[in-house]
Design a protein around this motif. Structure first.
Motif, PDB file in Angstrom:
ATOM      1  N   GLU A 165       0.830  -1.201   0.000  1.00 19.93           N
ATOM      2  CA  GLU A 165       0.000   0.000   0.000  1.00 19.93           C
ATOM      3  C   GLU A 165       0.868   1.256   0.000  1.00 19.93           C
ATOM      4  N   LEU A 166       1.870   1.281   0.858  1.00 21.41           N
ATOM      5  CA  LEU A 166       2.761   2.439   0.941  1.00 21.41           C
ATOM      6  C   LEU A 166       3.528   2.632  -0.362  1.00 21.41           C
ATOM      7  N   ARG A 167       3.945   1.517  -0.955  1.00 22.84           N
ATOM      8  CA  ARG A 167       4.692   1.615  -2.210  1.00 22.84           C
ATOM      9  C   ARG A 167       3.802   2.152  -3.333  1.00 22.84           C
ATOM     10  N   ALA A 168       2.561   1.689  -3.383  1.00 16.18           N
ATOM     11  CA  ALA A 168       1.631   2.182  -4.400  1.00 16.18           C
ATOM     12  C   ALA A 168       1.391   3.675  -4.229  1.00 16.18           C
ATOM     13  N   ASP A 169       1.246   4.124  -2.992  1.00 17.06           N
ATOM     14  CA  ASP A 169       1.059   5.558  -2.737  1.00 17.06           C
ATOM     15  C   ASP A 169       2.296   6.352  -3.145  1.00 17.06           C
ATOM     16  N   ARG A 170       3.475   5.775  -2.909  1.00 16.38           N
ATOM     17  CA  ARG A 170       4.712   6.462  -3.304  1.00 16.38           C
ATOM     18  C   ARG A 170       4.788   6.608  -4.821  1.00 16.38           C
ATOM     19  N   GLU A 206     -18.531   8.567  -3.327  1.00 21.23           N
ATOM     20  CA  GLU A 206     -17.219   8.661  -2.670  1.00 21.23           C
ATOM     21  C   GLU A 206     -16.634   7.273  -2.423  1.00 21.23           C
ATOM     22  N   LYS A 207     -17.468   6.360  -1.920  1.00 20.36           N
ATOM     23  CA  LYS A 207     -16.991   4.997  -1.654  1.00 20.36           C
ATOM     24  C   LYS A 207     -16.577   4.294  -2.933  1.00 20.36           C
ATOM     25  N   ARG A 208     -17.349   4.495  -4.007  1.00 20.47           N
ATOM     26  CA  ARG A 208     -17.009   3.844  -5.274  1.00 20.47           C
ATOM     27  C   ARG A 208     -15.675   4.356  -5.816  1.00 20.47           C
ATOM     28  N   VAL A 209     -15.438   5.661  -5.701  1.00 21.44           N
ATOM     29  CA  VAL A 209     -14.160   6.204  -6.160  1.00 21.44           C
ATOM     30  C   VAL A 209     -13.017   5.651  -5.310  1.00 21.44           C
ATOM     31  N   ARG A 210     -13.213   5.618  -3.996  1.00 24.79           N
ATOM     32  CA  ARG A 210     -12.183   5.097  -3.096  1.00 24.79           C
ATOM     33  C   ARG A 210     -11.873   3.623  -3.405  1.00 24.79           C
ATOM     34  N   ASP A 211     -12.926   2.841  -3.606  1.00 25.23           N
ATOM     35  CA  ASP A 211     -12.730   1.417  -3.911  1.00 25.23           C
ATOM     36  C   ASP A 211     -12.004   1.226  -5.243  1.00 25.23           C
ATOM     37  N   ILE A 268      -9.881   3.318  -6.652  1.00 25.03           N
ATOM     38  CA  ILE A 268      -8.474   3.679  -6.453  1.00 25.03           C
ATOM     39  C   ILE A 268      -7.710   2.495  -5.872  1.00 25.03           C
ATOM     40  N   GLU A 269      -8.288   1.855  -4.864  1.00 26.33           N
ATOM     41  CA  GLU A 269      -7.624   0.699  -4.251  1.00 26.33           C
ATOM     42  C   GLU A 269      -7.484  -0.453  -5.243  1.00 26.33           C
ATOM     43  N   ARG A 270      -8.509  -0.639  -6.059  1.00 30.66           N
ATOM     44  CA  ARG A 270      -8.444  -1.716  -7.053  1.00 30.66           C
ATOM     45  C   ARG A 270      -7.333  -1.454  -8.058  1.00 30.66           C
ATOM     46  N   GLN A 271      -7.219  -0.212  -8.506  1.00 30.04           N
ATOM     47  CA  GLN A 271      -6.165   0.116  -9.474  1.00 30.04           C
ATOM     48  C   GLN A 271      -4.776   0.006  -8.848  1.00 30.04           C
TER      49      GLN A 271
END
Length: 246
Positions: A13-18, A229-234, A236-239
């Motif tokens: 997760e941290l690496r993806a955010d970086r 908002e939840k759909r966008v957040r989900d 982002i995590e999927r990508q």
């Protein structure tokens, strides 16, 4: 084994955010067309293949960067809606969206690139997250229907015309200032521009006085955009994970 798995997931997760942070910095500095996966990998201090472990294509990476900025705008919009039924008005929604877009360096840079660039990104978004693109439109349609039913919106103009006018007003004010400045045309400050947007939308499609029904429909409007908002957040995590493991 569970702690090790959790640690591994956190590291991914941290690496993806970086990687997303690195891509955003480069897009703001150079524009999305000039940025390559190799550039992003160097900035994020990872291998090129590691970028692809999270994001299947350059388009997926760029779209996710933009979605992350849009998520922040949606969160702030929802905060305003929860504070007051006045903020469920399309005019106040337009004002808040515009100001939040201007607050985001990545979104400002995308709009500053002009309509051709916006068209490219829009096509990429449809290919990468097509269902989500439709859900955004569905959220607006649902909200507009509720606002009409509760007397917030006028009904003397076709429904689709109102949606068009709302979108075109915000988009036009995002695209126009850089172009007008190039020919020495007067461009008001951002607060004034936001006020002009709100005034234009209100005069075109809203009732002058906020009806009592606005208080009743406020929780439902918040619910509509909370779901978005939840759909966008989900998404982002999927990508970010791209269904692969490192």
């Amino acid at each position: 084994m569970a702690p090790s798995t959790d640690t591994s997931a956190t590291e991914r997760e941290l690496r993806a955010d970086r990687i997303l942070d690195a891509a955003e910095e480069l897009i703001v500095a150079w524009g999305h067309r000039k940025v390559t996966i190799e550039d992003v990998a160097r900035r994020a201090r990872v291998g090129k293949g590691t970028v692809y472990l999270h994001f299947s294509t350059k388009d997926a990476l760029i779209v996710t960067v933009i979605m992350r900025a849009q998520l922040g705008a949606i969160e702030q919009m929802l905060d305003a809606m929860r504070r007051s039924p006045e903020n469920i008005r399309p005019s106040e929604l337009a004002r808040n969206i515009y100001l939040r877009l201007l607050d985001s360096p990545i979104l400002r840079s995308v709009f500053a690139d002009g309509t051709a660039s916006l068209g490219e990104i829009s096509r990429s978004a449809s290919a990468v997250v097509g269902d989500l693109t439709q859900e955004r439109l569905k959220a607006l349609r649902t909200a507009w229907t509720l606002l009409r039913e509760h007397g917030v919106l006028r009904t003397d103009r076709p429904f689709d015309d109102q949606l068009y006018a709302f979108s075109a007003t915000v988009l036009g004010h995002m695209v126009a200032p850089p172009l007008l400045k190039e020919v020495d045309f007067h461009v008001p400050d951002r607060t004034t521009r936001a006020g002009l947007i709100a005034q234009s939308v209100r005069r075109l499609m809203e009732e002058d006085v906020l009806p009592e029904g606005a208080h009743r429909v406020q929780p439902r409007i918040v619910e509509v955009f909370s779901h978005l908002e939840k759909r966008v957040r989900d998404e982002i995590e999927r990508q970010k994970q791209a269904t692969r493991t490192a």
